[in-house]
Design a protein around this motif. Sequence first.
Motif, mmCIF file in Angstrom:
data_model
loop_
_atom_site.group_PDB
_atom_site.id
_atom_site.type_symbol
_atom_site.label_atom_id
_atom_site.label_comp_id
_atom_site.label_asym_id
_atom_site.label_seq_id
_atom_site.Cartn_x
_atom_site.Cartn_y
_atom_site.Cartn_z
ATOM 1 N N ARG A 120 5.963 -2.103 15.397
ATOM 2 C CA ARG A 120 5.358 -0.867 14.135
ATOM 3 C C ARG A 120 4.149 -2.026 13.359
ATOM 4 N NH1 ARG A 120 6.403 0.044 9.217
ATOM 5 N NH2 ARG A 120 7.601 -1.359 9.039
ATOM 6 N N ALA A 121 4.594 -2.746 12.915
ATOM 7 C CA ALA A 121 3.907 -3.300 11.521
ATOM 8 C C ALA A 121 2.451 -3.253 12.315
ATOM 9 C CB ALA A 121 4.548 -4.934 11.442
ATOM 10 N N GLN A 122 2.279 -3.998 13.175
ATOM 11 C CA GLN A 122 1.057 -3.660 14.164
ATOM 12 C C GLN A 122 0.267 -2.757 14.321
ATOM 13 O OE1 GLN A 122 -0.095 -7.542 15.490
ATOM 14 N NE2 GLN A 122 -2.242 -6.237 14.895
ATOM 15 N N ALA A 123 1.049 -1.800 14.657
ATOM 16 C CA ALA A 123 0.323 -0.529 14.374
ATOM 17 C C ALA A 123 -0.330 -0.174 13.237
ATOM 18 C CB ALA A 123 1.071 0.819 14.866
ATOM 19 N N SER A 124 0.735 -0.027 12.141
ATOM 20 C CA SER A 124 0.622 0.153 11.007
ATOM 21 C C SER A 124 -1.140 -0.488 9.841
ATOM 22 C CB SER A 124 1.897 0.157 9.876
ATOM 23 O OG SER A 124 2.870 0.688 10.187
ATOM 24 N N LEU A 125 -0.467 -2.142 10.483
ATOM 25 C CA LEU A 125 -2.495 -2.596 10.134
ATOM 26 C C LEU A 125 -2.803 -2.159 10.857
ATOM 27 C CD1 LEU A 125 -3.171 -5.299 9.048
ATOM 28 C CD2 LEU A 125 -2.718 -6.511 10.974
ATOM 29 N N ASP A 126 -3.579 -2.254 12.021
ATOM 30 C CA ASP A 126 -4.643 -1.251 12.858
ATOM 31 C C ASP A 126 -4.893 0.294 12.567
ATOM 32 O OD1 ASP A 126 -4.268 -3.228 14.646
ATOM 33 O OD2 ASP A 126 -3.239 -2.123 16.765
ATOM 34 N N GLU A 127 -3.537 0.683 11.788
ATOM 35 C CA GLU A 127 -4.282 2.413 11.454
ATOM 36 C C GLU A 127 -4.954 1.674 10.149
ATOM 37 O OE1 GLU A 127 -2.452 6.145 9.441
ATOM 38 O OE2 GLU A 127 -1.432 4.335 10.488
ATOM 39 N N GLU A 128 -4.484 0.730 9.778
ATOM 40 C CA GLU A 128 -5.168 0.151 7.823
ATOM 41 C C GLU A 128 -6.679 0.090 7.979
ATOM 42 O OE1 GLU A 128 -5.402 0.826 4.443
ATOM 43 O OE2 GLU A 128 -3.552 1.275 5.167
ATOM 44 N N LYS A 129 -6.383 -1.462 9.393
ATOM 45 C CA LYS A 129 -8.490 -1.459 9.477
ATOM 46 C C LYS A 129 -8.572 -0.452 9.624
ATOM 47 C CE LYS A 129 -6.520 -6.099 10.905
ATOM 48 N NZ LYS A 129 -6.415 -6.408 12.812
ATOM 49 N N ALA A 130 -8.146 0.752 10.923
ATOM 50 C CA ALA A 130 -9.657 1.922 10.672
ATOM 51 C C ALA A 130 -9.837 2.800 9.510
ATOM 52 C CB ALA A 130 -9.192 2.557 11.720
ATOM 53 N N ARG A 131 -8.539 2.817 8.005
ATOM 54 C CA ARG A 131 -8.925 3.817 7.176
ATOM 55 C C ARG A 131 -10.212 2.512 6.138
ATOM 56 N NH1 ARG A 131 -3.341 5.539 5.109
ATOM 57 N NH2 ARG A 131 -2.201 7.156 7.406
ATOM 58 N N GLY A 132 -10.178 1.222 6.669
ATOM 59 C CA GLY A 132 -10.745 0.652 5.199
ATOM 60 C C GLY A 132 -12.096 0.590 6.171
ATOM 61 N N MET A 133 -12.293 0.704 7.342
ATOM 62 C CA MET A 133 -13.918 0.905 8.098
ATOM 63 C C MET A 133 -14.020 2.487 7.524
ATOM 64 S SD MET A 133 -13.140 -0.903 11.458
ATOM 65 C CE MET A 133 -14.895 -0.387 12.403
ATOM 66 N N GLY A 151 -11.163 0.533 -3.457
ATOM 67 C CA GLY A 151 -11.921 1.907 -2.712
ATOM 68 C C GLY A 151 -12.284 1.410 -0.784
ATOM 69 N N LEU A 152 -11.984 0.094 -0.369
ATOM 70 C CA LEU A 152 -11.603 -0.030 0.746
ATOM 71 C C LEU A 152 -10.929 -0.419 1.540
ATOM 72 C CD1 LEU A 152 -14.954 -2.661 0.610
ATOM 73 C CD2 LEU A 152 -15.216 -0.068 1.355
ATOM 74 N N ARG A 153 -10.456 -0.578 0.435
ATOM 75 C CA ARG A 153 -8.417 -0.455 1.052
ATOM 76 C C ARG A 153 -7.982 -1.930 1.573
ATOM 77 N NH1 ARG A 153 -5.694 4.906 1.356
ATOM 78 N NH2 ARG A 153 -4.602 3.269 2.361
ATOM 79 N N LYS A 154 -9.328 -3.008 0.778
ATOM 80 C CA LYS A 154 -8.782 -3.799 0.612
ATOM 81 C C LYS A 154 -6.782 -4.366 0.574
ATOM 82 C CE LYS A 154 -12.987 -6.013 1.800
ATOM 83 N NZ LYS A 154 -13.787 -7.022 0.513
ATOM 84 N N PRO A 155 -6.027 -3.922 -0.188
ATOM 85 C CA PRO A 155 -4.529 -4.348 -0.931
ATOM 86 C C PRO A 155 -3.816 -4.044 -0.262
ATOM 87 C CG PRO A 155 -5.397 -3.493 -2.930
ATOM 88 C CD PRO A 155 -7.380 -3.520 -2.136
ATOM 89 N N GLN A 156 -4.545 -2.674 0.312
ATOM 90 C CA GLN A 156 -3.260 -2.355 1.721
ATOM 91 C C GLN A 156 -2.952 -2.943 3.034
ATOM 92 O OE1 GLN A 156 -5.713 -0.275 0.075
ATOM 93 N NE2 GLN A 156 -5.049 1.061 -1.307
ATOM 94 N N LEU A 157 -4.714 -3.212 2.990
ATOM 95 C CA LEU A 157 -4.653 -3.805 3.784
ATOM 96 C C LEU A 157 -3.718 -5.479 4.277
ATOM 97 C CD1 LEU A 157 -5.863 -4.801 7.259
ATOM 98 C CD2 LEU A 157 -7.925 -5.506 5.828
#
Length: 402
Positions: A120-133, A151-157
Motif C-alpha cells: 500500500r505504501a509503495q502504491a501511494s508513493l507511485d501515485e504521489e510521483k505521478a502527481r508530482g510529474m 507546487g511540485l508536491r515534493k513534501p507529499q512525495l
Amino acid sequence: MSRTLKKAGIPMIIILLAIAVMFALASLKKQPEKEEVVTKDFLVDAKPIEFGTVDFLVYSQGSVQAKNKTMLSTQVSGRVASIADNFVEGGFFAKGDVLVELEDADYRTDLLLAEAELARAQASLDEEKARGMVAAEEWRSFNQGTPPELGLRKPQLAREQATVKAAEAGLQRAKRNLERTKIRAPYDGLVKTRNVDLGQFVTLGSQLGEVFSTAIGEVRLPLTDDDVAFLDDLSDTNPKVILSTDIAGKTVQWTGALVRDEAILDGKSRVIYGVVEVVDPYLLRSEAASNAQPLRFGRFVSAQISGISSPNIVVLPRNVLRLDGTVLTVDENKEIKINFVTVQRTDEDFVYISDGLNPEHQVVMSAVPNPYNGMPVRFLGDEDKEPSANEIPANNNAIEVK
C-alpha cells in the motif's frame, strides 16, 4: 695345749697350701695379647656434583569447564510446538540446529500484514510521483521560472517515501519475529539443562535451558607468586600443560596450553588464576585414538605446566639441604666442607641449587652428626683399603682385649 695347737694349725696349713697352688697356676696362665684399637673416620655416602639445565615444572589442579556458556531464551512469546530430540540434558547438537520451535501462525499473519502495508505504501508513493510529474507539467504550461516545492508536491512525495521505509522496516521485523519462533543452537555444543516442555507457553525472555560449547574447554588453575616466577611471559608464549587424572585405575592425560591469567589476585586465597584451554575436549571434531577419553566438563584434573629453563643447576634430594641453608660436601682430601648455597627453588622431593657448590667436590647424601669443616670421612668401599693418614689410635696406651 700342744693338741690344741695341732688342731688349729692344720687348717692354716691347708689354706696356705691352697694359696700357693693358686699362685702357681696363675703363673702358668698365658698372658693376653695386646692390640691397638683404631678409631676409623666417619663413614659417609657421597656422589659427584652434576650441573645441568633444568626445565622447571609448575604443578596445580582445577576443574574443567566450558569456555562459552549460554542460557537460551526467547525473543518472542508463544506456545512450544516442538522440541528437538537432542535437546535433553547431555545431548549434543550442531550450530544452527533448531532446538525449540514455537507456534508461528500469528507471526505468519503479521508477516502478511506487513507485506500488505508495504504494498500500500509503495502504491501511494507511485501515485504521489505521478502527481508530482503532472504538477510540473502544469506549471511549465502556465508559468515561467522556477516552480515552488509545494507546487511540485515534493513534501507529499517525501512523506510517502518515509511511509514506504516504515513499511519496509515493519516487514523486516515481521520476518525476524517469524524466524525467532525457531530457537537455534548458537554453536556446536551440548545441553547442560532444559527448562521447557511441549505445550508450555513462554513469554518474551523466558529461559529455555543452558548449553555449553564443546569447541574449547577451560581449566582455572590457582597459581602462587612463586609459581608465576617460574613461568614464561604469557603475552609472548603459551606454555604447554599436561592435564591428568585417574579413570578406572588408569592415569589418563590430555594436552592444553596456558593462554592467560586473570590478572587479579583472589581476595581470600591470595592466588592468581591461570586459564588453560583444551581444544575439542569431547573429541567431536578431531581424529583421536580409539581408546582416547573425552575430557568431560566438571572433571577434576591435575596440571603440569612447562616453565622456564635455567642453566648450571644442581638437583639434589631435599633432605640434603640442612636447616641452616648449607650443604655438606667432601673435598679431594676426604674432608667435610660446609657450603652456604643459593637455592633457586624447592619442591616436595628436590632442591635446585644455582650457586655455592664446588664442582670438584662430592655431595654428602647421608646424615652426619655434628659436622665441622675439615672433618675426616671415608666412603663406602674404603673398609678394605689401608688406613688413611687421618685414622689415628684412640690413645697411646695399649688396650687389653680378652
